[in-house]
Structures are given as C-alpha cells and as structure tokens.
Design an enzyme around this catalytic site. Structure first.
Site: not given
Ligand code: OAD
Length: 252
Positions: A155, A108, A220, A236, A125
């Site tokens: 620059c 995050n 999920e 969470a 990230h």
């Molecule tokens: P995603 O949006 O891909 O996944 C979020 C996950 O959180 C999903 O699997 C949901 O099921 C889960 N979720 C939703 N609500 C929740 C809750 N209340 N408690 C627990 N889990 C919950 O996000 P990331 O895996 O973080 O990159 O994505 C990875 C990266 O992709 C991010 O850091 C971002 C994005 O492109 C950058 O910004 C560089």
C-alpha cells in the site's frame, strides 16, 4: 540465599483462599527480563534514561528518522535473541501446571514468556520480532538483512516493528481479554513493572479493587506498592521459585 521468609511474612499469604481451580494472572513488565540481561526502561541504566522515548517510540520519531528507529529496534531484537528466559519466566510455567486457569499478561515485547513455555500470553505492547505496515497495519515478514532499512508495504506505507508506541492504542482484543481475565482473577502476581504506563498499570489496581489478592515483586517501590496485598522487594528470578515452592507445598 535469602529465603522468602526473610523477604516477607509468609503468614500474609492466605493460602486457604486458593486452590488448583483459582484464576491466576501473572502481570509482567521489563523487570522480569532484567535477569536475562535485557535492559528495562526506567531504571537508572534503562532505555529511557539514555534516550528520548519520543524519538524512538513514537509516530513522530519514526517520521523524522525512520532508520534511527529501525536500528534501535534491530539492536534490541538482536540482544533479545541472544538472551535466554530466566528463573522467573520458567517458574511461571511451573505455576501454570499448578493453576490450570492462569494467564500471562505482559507489557514486554521480547517473547521470552513464550520461549519459557508459558501459555495463554497476552502481549499488550506487541512483539518486537514481528513487523507491520505503519499505514494499513498488515503484518509483514521481513528477512533479517532488511530490518535496518526502509521497507514499503504494497500500500506504500512504511514497515515498522509491531510494538505499541507512545500515543498509540493497545490492540483492542488483547487489552479487552486482559481486563476480562483480571476482573475474574483470584490471585495476581505483578512482576517487574514500574506501574507507570497506562492502561496496563490499571490492571493490578483493577485486580485489587475487585477482591483479588495481589503480590507485587519488585526490588524498588512503585506507585502500586501501597495498594498491593504483599510487596516483595526482591529480584523476580530469586523470589518466584521460592513463591512457587510455597504454593506447591501448601495448595490444596
Ligand atoms: P520499567 O522500566 O518502567 O520498569 C521496570 C521495573 O522492573 C522497575 O520498577 C524495576 O525496579 C523493576 N526491576 C528491575 N529489575 C528487576 C528484577 N530483577 N526483578 C523484578 N523487578 C525488577 O518497565 P515497564 O514497567 O515494563 O513500552 O514499562 C512499561 C512500558 O514502558 C514498557 O512496556 C515500554 C515502556 O515504554 C513499550 O515498549 C510500548
């Protein structure tokens, strides 16, 4: 309120394997901030369901339409500033009092772990509250009123948010430190990540294969779920405080 005992079989947590000196990693993704009202990426109402990531989070997108990119980040930044850390972020601080050898490795960019008082945070990230030069990488302080317009570094390079875009490398020192922490950890919580974006998604796999006990928390299933020692299908903010109570009560 649903109890942890309904969500999972507590017998499955081998409490005898852990003590206050155990090495613990909290690996987090956008889902941990969902209950703070911050949008995730790949959920049905997530950013990447509404927008093309290559237009907003890539070097090509920034070259094509920098103002659109800057506005999108400014909107997100403002939403994040209004949001507050939730029970899951706060519970990590409690866990870190229990386990002094613990780190937070997050995908995050929202800074909510820090605001919740978590420590030893590795931001894989980047951080949306910082800016840097797109050419030379120099960190640049920007006044809020300048965040939606094109600014130039000394620059000549364009100023951009200090977040990792698709096709870019993660900050080397941070990803190395994250892998080192994972290689020596006894216990990992993988919280709120879809486990699809590499190299970050390799971290729970690495933890599991070097013998750590890995608890996944996600409403999920993910591609990692079948490897996790326990996969808790709950939000969470609901389950982390219950897990903390369990560890607090049983840890030697
Ligand atoms: P995603 O949006 O891909 O996944 C979020 C996950 O959180 C999903 O699997 C949901 O099921 C889960 N979720 C939703 N609500 C929740 C809750 N209340 N408690 C627990 N889990 C919950 O996000 P990331 O895996 O973080 O990159 O994505 C990875 C990266 O992709 C991010 O850091 C971002 C994005 O492109 C950058 O910004 C560089």
């Amino acid at each position: 309120m649903a109890s942890i005992f309904n969500a999972m079989n507590k017998q499955l947590i081998p409490m005898e394997r852990f003590n206050r000196d155990s090495q613990v990693v909290f690996f987090t993704g956008a889902g941990i901030s969902a209950e703070s009202g911050i949008s995730t990426f790949r959920d049905p109402d997530g950013h990447w369901s509404k927008h093309d990531p290559m237009k907003l989070a890539s070097q090509t997108g920034f070259q094509e339409n920098p103002v659109m990119v800057l506005n999108w980040y400014a909107d997100r930044r403002e939403a994040i500033q209004k949001a507050k850390p939730n029970a899951a972020h706060r519970t990590i601080s409690n866990f870190q009092k229990l386990f002094s050898n613990s780190v937070v490795i997050t995908q995050n960019v929202d800074g909510l772990h820090e605001r919740a008082g978590n420590r030893s945070i590795y931001e894989l990230h980047g951080n949306i509250h910082r800016h840097k030069c797109n050419s030379c990488g120099t960190m640049i302080e920007l006044a809020k009123r300048k965040m939606r317009i094109i600014n130039r570094c000394a620059c000549g390079g364009g100023v951009r948010p200090d977040v990792v875009w698709f096709g870019e490398s993660l900050p080397l020192g941070t990803i190395n430190a994250a892998f080192e922490a994972v290689q020596r950890c006894d216990l990992m919580f993988s919280i709120g990540t879809s486990a699809q974006v590499y190299p970050a998604a390799q971290l729970p796999v690495e933890a599991q294969s070097q013998g750590a006990f890995v608890i996944e928390i996600n409403p999920e299933p993910t591609p990692f779920s079948h490897l996790a020692d326990i996969s808790v299908r709950q939000e969470a903010g609901l389950i982390m405080p219950q897990l903390y109570e369990e560890f607090h009560a049983q840890l030697k």
